[in-house]
Design a protein around this motif. Structure first.
Motif, PDB file in Angstrom:
ATOM      1  N   GLN A 105      85.290  60.294   2.345  1.00  0.00           N
ATOM      2  CA  GLN A 105      85.023  59.170   3.230  1.00  0.00           C
ATOM      3  C   GLN A 105      86.146  58.153   3.224  1.00  0.00           C
ATOM      4  O   GLN A 105      86.392  57.495   4.217  1.00  0.00           O
ATOM      5  CB  GLN A 105      83.732  58.467   2.804  1.00  0.00           C
ATOM      6  CG  GLN A 105      82.570  59.416   2.850  1.00  0.00           C
ATOM      7  CD  GLN A 105      81.301  58.698   2.504  1.00  0.00           C
ATOM      8  OE1 GLN A 105      81.332  57.670   1.843  1.00  0.00           O
ATOM      9  NE2 GLN A 105      80.194  59.223   2.940  1.00  0.00           N
ATOM     10  N   SER A 146      83.225  50.593   7.410  1.00  0.00           N
ATOM     11  CA  SER A 146      83.899  51.515   8.308  1.00  0.00           C
ATOM     12  C   SER A 146      84.399  50.806   9.573  1.00  0.00           C
ATOM     13  O   SER A 146      85.100  51.402  10.374  1.00  0.00           O
ATOM     14  CB  SER A 146      82.973  52.676   8.683  1.00  0.00           C
ATOM     15  OG  SER A 146      81.898  52.190   9.436  1.00  0.00           O
ATOM     16  N   LYS A 177      83.427  46.968  18.016  1.00  0.00           N
ATOM     17  CA  LYS A 177      83.444  48.425  18.169  1.00  0.00           C
ATOM     18  C   LYS A 177      82.707  49.025  16.986  1.00  0.00           C
ATOM     19  O   LYS A 177      83.234  49.068  15.886  1.00  0.00           O
ATOM     20  CB  LYS A 177      84.874  48.936  18.220  1.00  0.00           C
ATOM     21  CG  LYS A 177      85.605  48.469  19.463  1.00  0.00           C
ATOM     22  CD  LYS A 177      86.770  49.378  19.815  1.00  0.00           C
ATOM     23  CE  LYS A 177      87.493  48.819  21.028  1.00  0.00           C
ATOM     24  NZ  LYS A 177      88.507  47.817  20.639  1.00  0.00           N
TER      25      LYS A 177
END
Ligand SMILES: Nc1ncnc2c1ncn2[C@@H]1O[C@H](COP(=O)(O)OP(=O)(O)O)[C@@H](O)[C@H]1O
Ligand SMILES: [Mg+2]
Lengths: 482, 352
Positions: B341, A383, A374
């Motif tokens: 972030q 991330s 993903k």
């Protein structure tokens, strides 16, 4: 306090981490948030705790809509979150950490409060011990007490059962039940069915960023699995190949490294073989894998790869012979934080002076599809969720390896992801590769390996076929009684 | 990019605010001071040429530093690399004194300067990769050594006929000077090289495997090694680039500005370039602009003490303030990053 999240949506660039999620937490209940890796659980909770702003949706607390102005705002309303990586200060003492964020700075009073709280929940924390000497579980306990002292009324725990011992888990669960009895709310985030079954009154299941459903206890595990994965995953079929020619040969290897080093290790590993390395964390498995990868030069003894001596070769020499090493620290050793998936792809497909960016992006996209990651080619790897990082690392294994050395290849993955990883790995074996992997889960070793080597204190004290042994025998060997 | 630029403008304003404060404390009228700086730097074509003379070496050093910062090295030694570039270039030009074929010796001087800076950087690189010496200390040490070598040369083997003096070695004959724009004390060669350096650096960092590998090793040395890269070799490569560009700056100082070797041949451009690069957030598109700002400040404030009757040590104070302001901006940026972030050292990574 009553919490209602309504149609919460969160976009990270083009990735929709939460998609109109709705969830209601009744005061005094333990509410589970269940879902596989990357389902969006952490994101949703970070929004509730004020750590990340939401893209859309409503947060209602005691029926009033709130818009957080700062992360402290949520804390002020009585919502506290326990992050998986503790946010404490290792150089300070337990008591000093407890003091952080408290309104009072009276050390004597705080010391008494801490001791009281410990007694109330059955924790044993020494106020003067340096924090660095505590286990993860104890640091968690301290953080819970600190949040309670701050007066929080809702406690969020993100994957609290990863990395703590069985006893600590029992202590944690009883403390959480006590909190709920006092009328506080607890939200437990987990990808493990067993945690939710043991503790929660009600559970919300996320799948692919969307709410998949809710359920009250007692839960039907089959139904929960279906909510989590859509359809229930089956364990993958085992490879049935007979062992072939020799791949890795250790003769009386001694090596330094880790806590124990590696002592007088002689081993032969053959084609098509899957070998599991068991033992307490740091009993020599890591040194074994790194020596076999050419990362640690042995002090004495000989290594042969496919019959050829590997003297004075570094990891790159081993790599050229088809040895692939997958470290357990994904962002520490495996991937490069700050680089995107496409940049990793470009590094993989080395050669040439210029980087062909369109090619690298296409390659990253192919990996994303083939390995069901993903993410996007232009996202940076940190991330990605842990499971997706692992899939990306797996996609970097070479096409036709001779030897795969894997350190905890499925650590922290949910059942379905782990099964998927093993299905993929067994395909390498069918092509003649040998796999050696370390795992702290004996179940995994028994299910996936043809042969198991048990490490104790830097030496191999048991080396058997998995069919000829069982959990009890392996457990004894791990404790040093082979 | 836009956001970057806004941040940088904001921090430059912060720097100005600080200097204003200092000027006020020192009893000088700040507004008049800024007018002087402005007029002294951009007031005429001649002044602008002085600014560009400072901008060229600053930009060259900044380009070089982008390679070393990219791989995570603090190449403090850039100052010494400028000096050694100047020394090597001087050696080459001395060979050509009084001889034929000046062009040949000029070209030779550029090659020698690049090699000199590169070798000096390589030395720090080897100390780091082979000896495990931190590049900051290695660089500082080598800066002192380079300065020592220059003084020794000026007062020893290369001293002027007659008496040795701090004013440097003997002037080169005019045919060994770089050609200048008519009527200006400035060479088109330097301008051309600086612009070329920007283009080449931008291209290498963005589109080539070298640029990607530097970034990878800088991001995670262990992982880069496991992926098959050679971290030590990449570090040496980055050092060679940095030293080469610094050596080029040193060569221009010798052949285009001073036409001899002087003790202060590097003019602190190396150190200043470190600030430029940090302040521009390691962005090649912004570094030349920040370098221009610093060049204006440098050139414009030369006459300030005389015009406003303030002590000349004040410009030292202002430079110090600049360093602090840059470090402050860095810290502030790092904090903003964590806040928005939640990447490194953040509580967000609660993924198993
Ligand atoms: N800071 C971020 N930037 C970009 N994408 C992110 C970020 N955090 C999470 N994501 C993405 O959002 C999705 C959900 O992640 P997460 O909430 O961490 O899942 P879970 O906690 O259920 O494992 C993942 O696909 C992940 O890659
Ligand atoms: Mg998570």
């Amino acid at each position: 306090m009553e919490i209602a999240l309504q149609n919460i949506t969160k976009d990270y660039g083009s990735v929709r981490a939460n998609d109109h999620v709705t969830m209601r937490v009744v005061p005094g209940s333990i509410h589970g948030l269940l879902g596989e890796n990357g389902a969006g659980k952490s994101t949703l909770m970070k929004i509730l705790s004020g750590y990340t702003p939401k893209t859309d949706g409503e947060i209602r607390i005691d029926r009033g809509i709130v818009e957080y102005e700062s992360p402290a705002h949520a804390a002020g309303l009585g919502i506290g979150m326990l992050y998986q990586d503790p946010l404490d200060f290792p150089l300070l003492s337990v008591l000093e950490n407890f003091k952080l964020g408290q309104s009072s700075s009276d050390m004597t009073a705080l010391r008494i409060r801490l001791t009281d709280l410990c007694r109330r929940f059955g924790f044993t924390l020494d106020p003067d011990a340096p924090l660095a000497s505590l286990t993860i579980g104890e640091r968690q306990q301290l953080e819970i007490l600190r949040l309670l002292e701050k007066g929080i009324r809702t406690l969020i725990l993100d994957e609290p059962t990863t990395g703590i011992s069985g006893t600590q888990k029992a202590a944690l669960f009883s403390a959480l039940k006590q909190l709920a009895d006092e009328g506080r709310s607890v939200i437990l985030v987990s990808h493990k069915l067993e945690d939710v079954e043991a503790l929660c009154d009600r559970v919300t299941v996320l799948r692919g960023g969307k709410g998949a459903g809710e359920m009250d206890s007692p839960f039907d595990p089959d139904q929960l699995m279906t909510l989590m994965f859509g359809t229930r995953p089956k364990p993958p079929p085992r490879s049935a190949e007979a062992p072939g020619g020799p791949v890795l040969n250790f003769t009386s290897i001694h090596a330094r490294g880790g806590r124990t080093g590696l002592k007088s290790c002689s081993v032969l590993i053959r084609e098509n073989e899957v070998v599991g390395l068991a033992g307490l964390e740091g009993s020599g498995q890591g040194v074994f894998l790194r020596t076999a990868a050419g990362l640690i030069p042995p002090l004495s003894g000989e290594i042969h790869l496919k019959g050829q001596p590997m003297k004075r070769q570094n990891h790159h020499g081993f790599k050229r012979k088809g040895v692939n090493f997958l470290p357990s620290g994904r962002l520490e050793e495996g991937l490069i934080p700050g680089l995107t998936l496409a940049e990793h792809s470009a590094l993989q497909n080395g050669g040439g002076f210029w980087v062909r960016w369109p090619g690298a992006i296409a390659d990253a996209a192919r990996r994303i599809t083939n390995f069901r990651i993903k993410g996007e080619p232009n996202l940076s790897v940190e991330s990605l969720s842990g499971g997706n990082q692992q899939r990306l690392l797996l996609s970097f294994l070479s096409e036709n390896p001779t030897l795969l050395l894997l350190e905890n290849p499925t650590r922290g993955l949910d059942v379905e992801s782990a099964n998927w990883v093993w299905e993929h790995l067994h395909r390498f074996c069918a092509k003649g590769a040998a796999i050696v992997f370390a795992s702290s889960e004996l179940d995994e070793i028994l299910a996936q390996a043809d042969r198991v080597m048990v490490f104790f204190n830097g030496a191999v004290i048991k080396d058997v076929r998995t069919q000829e042994t069982d959990l009890r025998e392996l457990g004894l060997a791990i404790a040093g009684r082979a | 990019m836009i956001r970057n630029l806004a941040e940088i403008l904001l921090s430059l304003m912060g720097v100005l605010l600080f200097t204003t404060l200092i000027l006020l404390i020192a009893g000088a009228p700040p507004f008049a001071a800024y007018i002087h700086i402005f007029k002294g730097s951009l007031g005429s074509l001649n002044k602008l040429s002085h600014v560009l003379n400072a901008w060229i070496p600053l930009t060259l050093c900044s380009c070089g530093l982008l390679y070393t910062f990219r791989i995570g090295l603090w190449n403090i030694g850039v100052e010494g690399q400028v000096m050694m570039g100047a020394v090597f270039a001087t050696a080459a030009l001395r060979l050509g004194m009084g001889g034929e074929a000046p062009l040949f010796y000029l070209v030779l001087a550029f090659a020698a300067g690049i090699i000199g800076g590169g070798l000096w950087a390589l030395l720090a690189g080897f100390l780091k990769t082979r000896g495990g010496v931190n590049e900051i200390f290695a660089g500082l040490g080598l800066n002192f050594v380079a300065q020592g070598i220059i003084l020794w040369l000026i007062f020893g083997p290369w001293k002027r006929p007659g008496i040795a003096s701090m004013s440097g070695t003997e002037l080169f004959p005019i045919n060994l000077w770089l050609p200048q724009f008519p009527g200006l004390r400035m060479s088109p060669v330097g301008l051309f090289l600086a612009i070329g350096a920007i283009a080449v650096t931008a291209m290498i960092l963005r589109y080539t495997r070298i640029g990607l590998q530097l970034k990878a090793v800088g991001g995670n040395e262990r992982a880069a090694f496991l992926l098959g890269l050679n971290p030590a070799r990449n570090m040496l490569l980055a050092m060679i680039f940095a030293g080469g560009f610094a050596g080029l700056a040193g060569t221009l100082q010798v052949s285009g500005i001073y036409h001899r070797l002087i003790p202060a041949i590097s003019s602190n451009y190396g150190y200043l370039a470190l600030l430029v690069v940090m302040l521009s957030n390691y962005d090649i598109r912004i570094a030349p602009l920040v370098a221009f700002f610093f060049a204006c400040l440098n050139v414009g404030s030369i006459q300030l003490p005389m015009m406003l009757q303030i002590d000349s040590s004040l410009s030292g104070v202002i430079q110090g303030i600049l360093v602090l302001a840059v470090l402050g901006v860095q810290a502030w940026r790092a904090r903003i990053k964590i806040g928005t972030q939640g990447v490194k050292g953040s509580p967000g990574g609660a993924n198993p």
